[in-house]
Design a protein around this motif. Structure first.
Motif, PDB file in Angstrom:
ATOM      1  N   HIS A  47      -5.289  -6.854   8.382  1.00 53.97           N
ATOM      2  CA  HIS A  47      -4.795  -8.081   7.749  1.00 53.97           C
ATOM      3  C   HIS A  47      -3.726  -7.730   6.728  1.00 53.97           C
ATOM      4  O   HIS A  47      -3.945  -7.735   5.530  1.00 53.97           O
ATOM      5  N   GLU A  48      -2.517  -7.457   7.196  1.00 53.01           N
ATOM      6  CA  GLU A  48      -1.462  -6.949   6.324  1.00 53.01           C
ATOM      7  C   GLU A  48      -1.004  -7.964   5.289  1.00 53.01           C
ATOM      8  O   GLU A  48      -0.513  -7.589   4.232  1.00 53.01           O
ATOM      9  N   THR A  49      -1.117  -9.238   5.571  1.00 48.76           N
ATOM     10  CA  THR A  49      -0.637 -10.236   4.622  1.00 48.76           C
ATOM     11  C   THR A  49      -1.772 -11.088   4.057  1.00 48.76           C
ATOM     12  O   THR A  49      -1.526 -12.138   3.478  1.00 48.76           O
ATOM     13  N   GLU A  50      -3.004 -10.639   4.216  1.00 47.97           N
ATOM     14  CA  GLU A  50      -4.131 -11.394   3.686  1.00 47.97           C
ATOM     15  C   GLU A  50      -4.289 -11.159   2.179  1.00 47.97           C
ATOM     16  O   GLU A  50      -3.750 -10.217   1.617  1.00 47.97           O
ATOM     17  N   SER A  51      -5.056 -12.042   1.544  1.00 40.49           N
ATOM     18  CA  SER A  51      -5.336 -11.925   0.115  1.00 40.49           C
ATOM     19  C   SER A  51      -6.647 -11.179  -0.094  1.00 40.49           C
ATOM     20  O   SER A  51      -7.652 -11.480   0.553  1.00 40.49           O
ATOM     21  N   PHE A  52      -6.600 -10.219  -1.005  1.00 40.88           N
ATOM     22  CA  PHE A  52      -7.792  -9.437  -1.318  1.00 40.88           C
ATOM     23  C   PHE A  52      -8.110  -9.581  -2.802  1.00 40.88           C
ATOM     24  O   PHE A  52      -7.219  -9.562  -3.647  1.00 40.88           O
TER      25      PHE A  52
END
Length: 422
Positions: A47-52
């Protein structure tokens, strides 16, 4: 003779005041070293553009948290935490609500004593060992930190005490005390209005939002709303850049900001550029429409090096401000690969001053920052517009042409920002 006595008395007062400041600074540096720790984190995820969201905990069963940060993207990340925290709980905030829900991929690990090796995290939604007390609860309501948490969206006026000159000096010489007193954060000078574009002003060393008062007075408040960042300027610039990164991410979540202008003076420009380097690495700068730096020492400050060489106690900010520091060397680059990267780079307007002030400093400068530092080659190469004003380091903020340059740059940037996000 009377004149000599006055000079001697003034000199002694300065020496005594200076000694008191360094005594305070010595205690604050010790506290800072005993409190903060940084961890390099690598998330093994597609998930390269997900929020963590990274949450520091005392125990997995704890019903309060020591702190949290928000990042976008799974590139190498630096998490700043309390060294008393024992666990790091990380989850993929799939619905962007700053709450953990069952089904969101997560990881929970014990934090190691050594911080020299990156933490490798594998997130999974098939585990059931998540902290039960955190499920579907707003993180802001769970904070239990040593210091007053940074204010986000609190209403204020420029007459507020946190913007007093005494507060600025406290933030420089006693930065931990400044944090404890709750002076830090992003304050709103206007009621939040979703129809108006926010402009965030970021002050420099020994400064406060009040420094921008003459400039703020010229902003079109029918179109823009004013936000100001207040922070202790004695802290390491890397730590401040990380803090700004986290604050803006939280603001994005809370207010669903789509367009934001950044305006920074002096050292604030370094903090802001450090933030932009971080958020670009995390693919999280899409909301930043423009960045305007004013009289910023992108090449460092020689006097900071003198502080490192000769001061009895070193202010943490001096280490990053020194011309040969790692922080200065890595500005305008990808912090982890070391290469310049124009991906997701907001337009930058570089404004510099060139009026020498005072009878001592006759170098080519604005009386405080040299032209060589303001016009560092890499900064010029990355700037979309460069504009000089015949003003000194302070008077430049009251210049009418500066306000006009800002409004013109904002208008152009907003059009490009809108086109890029359609």
């Amino acid at each position: 003779m009377q004149g000599l006595k006055i000079i001697f008395a003034v000199t002694m007062i300065m020496l005594v005041t200076g000694c008191a400041n360094f005594r305070h600074l010595a205690k604050e540096v010790d506290m800072l070293d005993s409190i903060y720790v940084e961890y390099r984190v690598i998330i093994e995820s597609q998930h390269e553009t997900e929020s963590f969201v990274f949450i520091q905990l005392q125990e997995p069963s704890a019903d309060t948290i020591d702190g949290y940060e928000v990042v976008i993207g799974n590139q190498p990340i630096t998490v700043t935490g309390d060294n008393m925290s024992q666990y790091l709980f990380t989850f993929n905030d799939a619905n962007n609500d700053l709450r953990f829900q069952v089904g969101e991929a997560f990881s929970i690990i014990a934090l190691p004593e050594e911080t020299d090796k990156p933490l490798q995290l594998q997130l999974s939604n098939t585990q059931d060992n998540y902290p039960q007390a955190l499920v579907d609860r707003p993180l802001i309501n769970l904070l239990n930190v040593k210091f007053s948490p940074a204010k986000i969206g609190e209403m204020a006026t420029l007459a507020a005490t946190q913007f007093d000159r005494e507060s600025a000096e406290l933030g420089m010489w006693q930065p931990v005390t400044h944090l404890k007193q709750g002076n830090s954060g992003v304050f709103f000078l206007d009621d939040f209005d979703k129809s108006k574009i926010p402009v965030l002003f970021i002050h420099g060393m020994n400064g406060t939002a009040r420094d921008f008062e003459p400039l703020i007075a010229k902003v079109d408040r029918q179109k823009y709303q004013i936000w100001v960042m207040n922070y202790p300027s004695g802290l390491p610039l890397e730590l401040l850049a990380n803090g700004l990164n986290s604050l803006i991410k939280i603001i994005d979540y809370r207010y669903d900001v789509k367009t934001l202008h950044l305006v920074a003076h002096s050292m604030g420009g370094l903090v802001t550029q450090g933030y932009l380097d971080l958020c670009r690495n995390q693919l999280g700068c899409d909301d930043i429409a423009s960045f305007t730096s004013i009289s910023s020492p992108f090449g460092g400050v020689e006097s900071a090096q003198s502080g490192l060489d000769y001061a009895p106690v070193v202010m943490p900010a001096w280490r990053d401000l020194a011309p040969n520091s790692k922080f200065i060397a890595t500005l305008f680059t990808d912090r982890f690969s070391g290469h310049e990267d124009d991906f997701s780079r907001p337009p930058h307007q570089l404004i510099f001053g060139y009026r020498v002030s005072g009878i001592i400093n006759k170098k080519s400068s604005d009386g405080v920052i040299s032209l060589e530092s303001q016009l560092r080659d890499r900064a010029q190469q990355r700037a979309d517009r460069i504009y000089g004003l015949n003003e000194d380091h302070v008077s430049i903020l009251a210049n009418n042409s500066l306000a006009e340059a800002l409004h013109a740059f904002w208008q152009i940037s907003e059009q490009a920002h809108k086109a890029n996000n359609q």
